[in-house]
Motif scaffolding. Structure first.
Motif, short mmCIF file in Angstrom:
data_model
loop_
_atom_site.label_atom_id
_atom_site.label_comp_id
_atom_site.label_asym_id
_atom_site.label_seq_id
_atom_site.Cartn_x
_atom_site.Cartn_y
_atom_site.Cartn_z
N GLU A 22 0.77 -1.11 -0.26
CA GLU A 22 -0.01 -0.08 -0.09
C GLU A 22 0.81 1.22 -0.12
O GLU A 22 0.34 2.44 0.24
CB GLU A 22 -0.99 -0.16 1.21
CG GLU A 22 -1.97 -1.25 1.16
CD GLU A 22 -2.87 -1.36 2.41
OE1 GLU A 22 -3.00 -0.34 3.03
OE2 GLU A 22 -3.83 -2.14 2.38
N GLN A 23 2.35 1.26 -0.04
CA GLN A 23 3.01 2.28 -0.08
C GLN A 23 4.00 2.04 -1.48
O GLN A 23 4.10 0.78 -1.60
CB GLN A 23 3.62 2.38 1.06
CG GLN A 23 3.11 2.66 2.24
CD GLN A 23 2.21 3.84 2.27
OE1 GLN A 23 2.74 5.00 1.89
NE2 GLN A 23 1.08 3.62 2.85
N GLU A 24 4.33 3.08 -2.04
CA GLU A 24 5.42 2.82 -3.32
C GLU A 24 6.65 2.50 -2.72
O GLU A 24 7.27 1.64 -3.79
CB GLU A 24 5.40 4.24 -3.98
CG GLU A 24 3.91 4.81 -4.39
CD GLU A 24 4.25 5.73 -5.57
OE1 GLU A 24 5.53 6.40 -5.96
OE2 GLU A 24 3.47 6.60 -5.89
N GLU A 25 7.09 2.64 -1.81
CA GLU A 25 8.50 1.95 -1.22
C GLU A 25 9.39 2.33 -2.35
O GLU A 25 10.27 1.34 -2.74
CB GLU A 25 8.30 0.51 -0.94
CG GLU A 25 7.20 0.40 0.06
CD GLU A 25 7.13 -1.55 0.59
OE1 GLU A 25 8.03 -2.04 -0.34
OE2 GLU A 25 6.09 -1.62 0.88
N GLY A 71 9.62 3.22 -5.38
CA GLY A 71 9.07 2.90 -6.78
C GLY A 71 8.82 1.15 -7.07
O GLY A 71 8.69 1.00 -8.05
N LYS A 72 9.09 0.82 -5.89
CA LYS A 72 9.00 -0.78 -6.17
C LYS A 72 7.46 -1.41 -6.26
O LYS A 72 7.23 -2.21 -7.06
CB LYS A 72 9.38 -1.59 -4.95
CG LYS A 72 9.42 -3.11 -4.88
CD LYS A 72 9.88 -3.81 -3.86
CE LYS A 72 9.93 -5.35 -3.88
NZ LYS A 72 10.42 -5.88 -2.93
N TRP A 73 6.62 -0.38 -5.69
CA TRP A 73 5.31 -0.55 -5.90
C TRP A 73 4.65 0.70 -6.59
O TRP A 73 4.16 1.40 -5.79
CB TRP A 73 4.84 -0.98 -4.66
CG TRP A 73 4.87 -2.30 -4.03
CD1 TRP A 73 5.97 -2.42 -2.96
CD2 TRP A 73 4.35 -3.63 -4.32
NE1 TRP A 73 6.04 -3.90 -2.84
CE2 TRP A 73 5.10 -4.31 -3.53
CE3 TRP A 73 3.44 -3.89 -5.05
CZ2 TRP A 73 4.91 -5.80 -3.61
CZ3 TRP A 73 3.14 -5.56 -5.13
CH2 TRP A 73 3.85 -6.31 -4.51
N PRO A 74 4.73 0.86 -7.94
CA PRO A 74 4.31 2.19 -8.45
C PRO A 74 2.92 2.61 -8.33
O PRO A 74 2.53 3.37 -8.59
CB PRO A 74 4.89 2.09 -9.93
CG PRO A 74 5.23 0.62 -10.16
CD PRO A 74 5.44 0.01 -8.95
N TYR A 75 2.13 1.24 -8.23
CA TYR A 75 0.53 1.67 -8.27
C TYR A 75 0.02 1.42 -7.00
O TYR A 75 -1.33 0.82 -6.90
CB TYR A 75 0.05 0.54 -9.51
CG TYR A 75 0.86 0.61 -10.72
CD1 TYR A 75 0.84 1.68 -11.46
CD2 TYR A 75 1.61 -0.38 -11.10
CE1 TYR A 75 1.48 1.79 -12.70
CE2 TYR A 75 2.31 -0.61 -12.38
CZ TYR A 75 2.32 0.50 -13.25
OH TYR A 75 3.05 0.66 -14.32
N ALA A 76 0.81 1.54 -6.04
CA ALA A 76 0.20 1.35 -4.60
C ALA A 76 -0.90 2.03 -4.32
O ALA A 76 -1.87 1.53 -3.44
CB ALA A 76 1.24 1.83 -3.63
N CYS A 125 4.06 -4.94 -9.17
CA CYS A 125 5.23 -4.59 -8.54
C CYS A 125 6.39 -4.56 -9.52
O CYS A 125 6.64 -5.27 -10.48
CB CYS A 125 5.63 -5.92 -7.47
SG CYS A 125 7.15 -5.74 -6.71
N GLU A 126 7.53 -3.73 -9.51
CA GLU A 126 8.56 -3.64 -10.29
C GLU A 126 9.92 -4.73 -9.74
O GLU A 126 10.44 -4.24 -8.83
CB GLU A 126 8.99 -2.06 -10.18
CG GLU A 126 8.09 -1.16 -10.84
CD GLU A 126 8.10 -1.46 -12.54
OE1 GLU A 126 9.18 -2.25 -12.93
OE2 GLU A 126 7.22 -0.62 -13.10
#
Length: 224
Positions: A153-156, A158-163, A200-201
């Motif tokens: 739920e967080q981009e972290e 850029g690892k989760w760009p669609y959070a 996830c990237e």
């Protein structure tokens, strides 16, 4: 945004429920597996390519894991114009061609009426449904109180760009459950299984493993 509209259904396959959707020719071996003793599965795709529909690696992974699980598979897709067709070499829409409106409308999205009907009918019949990447939004939109995951739920960084999709899922009245890319969330009550995939990237093999977890859980719910 990578998107595969993957719907996995238990046996017996309610072919009549899919009549308005386009079924690929059963004569083509890549489109339908040979008859097998396992679960009969319908795989619903949308478009062709990461920018305007089904992400090809995700679709391939689903089919590989279904094959490994002994499932008999038939592929379906809505036989309608897409919102747009993207020239993947340029990364821009093609002006001369047309192809869930979630990418544009977010929580106010509309689901294709036949896809919505099939989801509801399979859910009512107690048939398991598997959805990966952005497709869990479909369940959030049409199945009241469902639990799904699109990852963290967080981009972290850029690892989760669609959070931010998790918040839209909550706004639709569904419960979002944070999961890693190699994991699948199982909503036992609704028999809905979801995994983040390319939300996830990360490396391709992690996507493959997460989809494998989703397929395995769906087939378990089928009793196969």
């Amino acid at each position: 945004m990578a998107a595969v509209r993957a719907l996995v259904a238990s046996r017996p396959l309610a072919s009549s429920a899919f009549a308005p959707l386009h079924a690929c020719s059963p004569r083509a071996p890549l489109h339908r597996s040979a008859p097998r003793p396992g679960a009969r599965v319908a795989l619903v795709l949308s478009g062709c390519g990461v920018y305007d529909g089904t992400e090809l690696h995700e679709a391939s992974a689903v089919l590989v894991h279904l094959s490994r699980g002994g499932a008999e598979v038939q592929i379906f897709a809505p036989d309608i114009p897409q919102m747009h067709v993207v020239d993947h070499a340029k990364g821009q829409p093609s002006e001369s061609e047309t192809r869930s409106t979630f990418a544009v409308d977010g929580k106010d999205c509309k689901v294709h009426e036949d896809v919505e009907r099939v989801l509801k009918e399979f859910h009512k019949a107690g048939k398991p449904i598997g959805l990966c990447c952005i497709a869990p939004v479909l369940a959030a939109r049409v199945l009241r109180g469902v639990e799904v995951t699109v990852g963290h739920e967080q981009e972290e960084g850029g690892k989760w760009p669609y959070a931010g999709t998790a918040e839209a899922i909550k706004a639709l009245g569904a419960k979002h459950c944070a999961k890693g890319v190699t994991e699948a969330h199982v909503d036992q009550k609704n028999k809905v299984v979801t995994t983040p995939a390319f939300m996830c990237e990360t490396e391709l093999h992690h996507i493959h493993d997460g989809i494998g977890a989703m397929v395995k859980k769906v087939l378990e719910l089928c009793g196969k």
